[in-house]
Scaffold this motif. Sequence first.
Motif, PDB file in Angstrom:
ATOM      1  N   VAL B 140      53.393 -32.492  18.715  1.00  0.00           N
ATOM      2  CA  VAL B 140      52.236 -32.563  19.601  1.00  0.00           C
ATOM      3  C   VAL B 140      51.478 -31.233  19.593  1.00  0.00           C
ATOM      4  O   VAL B 140      50.252 -31.201  19.465  1.00  0.00           O
ATOM      5  N   CYS B 141      52.224 -30.144  19.719  1.00  0.00           N
ATOM      6  CA  CYS B 141      51.568 -28.834  19.752  1.00  0.00           C
ATOM      7  C   CYS B 141      50.883 -28.539  18.425  1.00  0.00           C
ATOM      8  O   CYS B 141      49.792 -27.964  18.401  1.00  0.00           O
ATOM      9  N   PHE B 144      47.631 -30.604  18.268  1.00  0.00           N
ATOM     10  CA  PHE B 144      46.609 -30.035  19.160  1.00  0.00           C
ATOM     11  C   PHE B 144      46.123 -28.682  18.647  1.00  0.00           C
ATOM     12  O   PHE B 144      44.942 -28.344  18.784  1.00  0.00           O
ATOM     13  N   LEU B 148      42.297 -27.839  17.819  1.00  0.00           N
ATOM     14  CA  LEU B 148      41.610 -26.712  18.456  1.00  0.00           C
ATOM     15  C   LEU B 148      41.001 -25.776  17.423  1.00  0.00           C
ATOM     16  O   LEU B 148      39.862 -25.309  17.555  1.00  0.00           O
ATOM     17  N   PHE B 151      38.009 -27.411  15.900  1.00  0.00           N
ATOM     18  CA  PHE B 151      36.907 -27.391  16.864  1.00  0.00           C
ATOM     19  C   PHE B 151      36.232 -26.026  16.886  1.00  0.00           C
ATOM     20  O   PHE B 151      35.008 -25.919  16.827  1.00  0.00           O
ATOM     21  N   ALA B 152      37.061 -24.982  16.943  1.00  0.00           N
ATOM     22  CA  ALA B 152      36.496 -23.631  16.956  1.00  0.00           C
ATOM     23  C   ALA B 152      35.728 -23.342  15.675  1.00  0.00           C
ATOM     24  O   ALA B 152      34.645 -22.757  15.684  1.00  0.00           O
ATOM     25  N   VAL B 155      32.405 -25.337  15.694  1.00  0.00           N
ATOM     26  CA  VAL B 155      31.427 -24.715  16.603  1.00  0.00           C
ATOM     27  C   VAL B 155      30.788 -23.501  15.935  1.00  0.00           C
ATOM     28  O   VAL B 155      29.574 -23.317  15.975  1.00  0.00           O
ATOM     29  N   VAL B 174      39.179 -14.511  16.228  1.00  0.00           N
ATOM     30  CA  VAL B 174      39.373 -15.115  17.557  1.00  0.00           C
ATOM     31  C   VAL B 174      40.638 -15.960  17.608  1.00  0.00           C
ATOM     32  O   VAL B 174      41.008 -16.463  18.676  1.00  0.00           O
ATOM     33  N   PHE B 177      43.432 -15.763  20.427  1.00  0.00           N
ATOM     34  CA  PHE B 177      43.216 -16.464  21.695  1.00  0.00           C
ATOM     35  C   PHE B 177      43.673 -17.916  21.587  1.00  0.00           C
ATOM     36  O   PHE B 177      44.300 -18.465  22.506  1.00  0.00           O
ATOM     37  N   ILE B 178      43.356 -18.523  20.445  1.00  0.00           N
ATOM     38  CA  ILE B 178      43.744 -19.916  20.246  1.00  0.00           C
ATOM     39  C   ILE B 178      45.266 -20.013  20.157  1.00  0.00           C
ATOM     40  O   ILE B 178      45.882 -20.929  20.713  1.00  0.00           O
ATOM     41  N   VAL B 180      47.435 -18.050  21.518  1.00  0.00           N
ATOM     42  CA  VAL B 180      47.978 -17.864  22.874  1.00  0.00           C
ATOM     43  C   VAL B 180      47.920 -19.174  23.649  1.00  0.00           C
ATOM     44  O   VAL B 180      48.884 -19.562  24.321  1.00  0.00           O
ATOM     45  N   ILE B 181      46.818 -19.872  23.536  1.00  0.00           N
ATOM     46  CA  ILE B 181      46.680 -21.153  24.242  1.00  0.00           C
ATOM     47  C   ILE B 181      47.759 -22.118  23.782  1.00  0.00           C
ATOM     48  O   ILE B 181      48.435 -22.756  24.599  1.00  0.00           O
ATOM     49  N   VAL B 182      47.935 -22.215  22.467  1.00  0.00           N
ATOM     50  CA  VAL B 182      48.886 -23.196  21.940  1.00  0.00           C
ATOM     51  C   VAL B 182      50.317 -22.812  22.315  1.00  0.00           C
ATOM     52  O   VAL B 182      51.100 -23.667  22.732  1.00  0.00           O
TER      53      VAL B 182
END
Lengths: 384, 709
Positions: B140-141, B144, B148, B151-152, B155, B174, B177-178, B180-182
């Motif tokens: 799952v991680c 995702f 992510l 997506f980044a 964008v 960057v 940051f991504i 860290v989120i994951v």
Amino acid sequence: MNKRKLLILIAVFALSLVGISLRGGPVPYVFFWLTLLVPAVCALYILFVMIFLKIYQRSDGRTMVCGTPTDFYITLNNESPFSFSSVRIKFYSSFSTVTGLDDGCVYELPPHSSLTRMTPLLCRYRGEYLVGIKEMIISDFLNLFSFRYRIKEPLSVIVAPANIRLETLRYLEEHPDADRDSLKDRPRPDIPVREYVAGDDTHLIHWKASAVMGKLMVRERTGTEKSGIAIIMEASRYSDKPEDYLPAENRVIESVLALAFYYMGNGVPVDVIYYSGRAVTVPVRTPGDYERLYEAMRGYFFGDEGNTVRLLDELQQEMCWQYSIIIPVLIRFSAREHDLIGRMNVAHVPVRVYLADDNADAAGETGGIEVIPVGTKAPTEDVL
Amino acid sequence: MIIGLIYDMLFLIPFAIAVSSLLPIAGEEVSGPVFVAFSAAAAVVIAVIRHVKLREKVLIAGTAAIVLLAVILYHPRAERIDFLASHIWIAEAALSAAAAAIICYLAERYRVLKTAAALAGTAMLIGFAAFSVSLSKITVCAVFAYTLIVFADTVQHRSVKEGGRGDGEHLVSVSPFIIVIVIASALLWTPKKPYDWGFVRSITESVMGSVAKINDRLSGKGWDSDTPFIGFSDRAGFGSSLTGIGYKVMDIKTSKAADPYLYLTGRVYDSFDGQNWDYTREYGEEERNLETAETVSALVGSDGEVSKALALTVDLTLEQDSYGTDQFLPSKCIPGTLKHKSGTEVSYYKLNVNSPEFAPLLESGHEPDKSEWSEASEALGISGGGFAYEDYEAYRDDVYEDYLPKTPISEKTKEYMDGVLEGASSDYEKLSRIEAMLKSFSYTESPGTLPETIKGSADFLDYLIFEKKEGYCSYFATAFVLLARAYDIPARYVQGYRTETDGKMHTEVMSVDAHAWPEAYIAGIGWLPFEPTPGMRGIFAAPAWKTPGESGGSPYKGPENIGDAAETEGDAGEHDAADEKPFDWKKIAVPVIFVVMFALLIFMADGILKKKRYARMDERLKALYLCRQCMILLKRRGLARGESETLSEYVIRVEDKVPPGFLDFGTLYEKILYSGMEVSADERMKLEENLELIRKSGKHMLHLRIANS
């Protein structure tokens, strides 16, 4: 953050709540944590950028001249190891224009990099005000949030008035008495006058003045050389908002300087009268006189609303005998100013008021005073 | 190159992890995380291979092949097939990484593939979640994370910006940051059950309970109201529906695990008029004590104590949260233990009704004789003062008189119940069957108002059994009592609280735990509660406990056993020592030697190829090559040329930092690049000398830099 993105975020978060309420396991929960963490980290990223983004701006010289472009430099600096995804700059635009950089341009700053741009900066009005970068808009790397903030040290400049060189004067031919030849060549009537006292020589009686005053008036002196034009400058500020007072004051000063220079250049004696605690008269005969006048106008400060009235009140009736034409350049011309000018103008010399008021009616004459609206929008050289 | 490599890995690693974590692992058992980690490592190697030059590609591939070959060859021939079969998962992991790499590289070329892959992954997760298919957290991680990242990247790609150096560098810079989120999402709590919003519910219940309490107090409703809220009223009635808002009414603490289903008696009713219950006798302490004594008389063993296999003493403290003056006590309270201090304290007997020892007592119907009664009194520590045998006899007669009135039932009901109770040999069995029959109906909190045509027990039973077939506790308790009485078993209607303690020693009793239940009198045992309400469990559903000594656990290993254990360990030690072999260093050394030799071979081949290529070049190309090599060497020594710096500016900037002659190539290099001039052999040879000078300079340049700094 625009509304559409906010709604999408809320919908996604609500979906994640529904997910964890209906199902257990990693899918709904990891999705839930992501919907919480992504906005939080993006907000932190924006905060990081705000802290580590360095902004420098300068112009060539602190003093600028109204209407004359000056080189303006901006530098954005990123000393962090992360990229700054989206930085937008908004400039002050009410009184100045940055012509070489687009407000809508988005900048990206890679790690340990800086970006320098040079652009012409045009100030529209004289005075002291803020120019250059007004605010920054920072967006995160997913373009979810944007944060707008004002920079801590905006650039303040002193803008000198423009030097307008008039080729011709628009309203000159309408007053035959005011043409320059007549002003240059013809002798002037004697002035000042005083009340007749028993024993005065009856040859000195000034009949015209006596008729006006309703009593016998005699000349004090004869053969004095007099100035041709008196330009009386507005002395009051009528608003607290810069967007109201700056254009009007700029028009007044530009008009005064343009007229003074025109007459000086054409050999017409001209005095500029302004208020600085008291009435100050500056004769403008030579370019040197004009420079002194310009310097005075550069730092001139318009005072409170009563200053013009005080100026007009202070100007003696005798002054009207010194000039062939009186040209007040005003922002407001109400009945009060009209009366004061009328009282001052006992010699009934032509008076032409230039009115820097966008709401004024079309040109006309009231009580022997010609009022010419010059507004604040059209170029000075066009309206004069 | 580094940026490009990291950029590739940002997509490739999560993709490879996602793919490999979904695959079934072939061959020898290896844990999922190891398999996935291997696949991720393989993906990294593939990414590195893609970004290095040919020489390094060959080197990496060759090294891997040598190591693999060495591992295989070290196994005896007969075991090689088995070894390969059991380690097939390595190939599977590598292939899954390769497949992921192919897809990622295609997605790089055709951007829409990236988005499609991310969407497909997310859709897959949603589908699996919707159909409750189990997925590992790592899958799952990884999915995702990939989404992510895509997506980044998208964008960034769609944005028009000034000043950037490309999508790759932006995403790489960057990516922390991504990541860290994951990682944070991966580490946070992901239970298997849906979230029960306990705290929200408790807050809501607390607020609504407070509102209900205030409402009750203001409206004068409460314990003595005649609302259909189970009814703590003088006349227990039947309402059209129950009110369901709950608030805490009392706290219960016990010295040991209480009954799983604890009944607290509030009020006892004996007469029913078809619409309401009423009581004609006061149920108080005296009666309560006699009830307990009767039950104890059946439980006392030969030692004069209550058998722990049949009953345990539990101390209970009850703190009422509300204004009620009614007392709520468990049944079988031990006489003399009731106290009122900070709350109500009492000890009672928790009955082991489902134990094999208890069953005969339920069936026998044996009433205690005088001596048995005396034993019971002694066991309870009471005598005389209302506990004489004669008092018991009088009490028992009163039970039959008050709780067994004539209870007419209709023929239809009788016929139906005869069928239900056919063959039942004891009162207990009859009561169990009645309970089971009523439990087969439906429970509803809003059965509607009881018809006014119901005038007596027969009407009520006909209505419930044949017409309504649903109701709440009052209905079923009433029906049970009436049916028990109809079959000559004394029964009574009780109101109080029923709480499920889950065997804990602290329980909160809520207002919604208010309940009505029947109690039936079994001769010799006394009153026992039954639970005919559908969906609820009573004391006969509680599991029996075993007394200590009967648990059948493993025997204690006393000191006499330690020697045995030590003996065994000693044997094991000797055995291990015998099996231990010296480490075979050849297994490491030989492959390493081969790898080094291979690497040398590659470097030699590369050198030879470069020389041949150089020899074939014309003078101008040679000169360009030499100048570039000079720039590379200078860059390695920390003297790289700036991005927008011209060669002349570079030379001026750097000339003080290098020994004389280093930068002689600069002028010629500029001319070759910008003017396209031809190069003579002499000039080319001078460049070769310049390059040689820089190559040999190493330490000298270091000293120069230190001196300059």
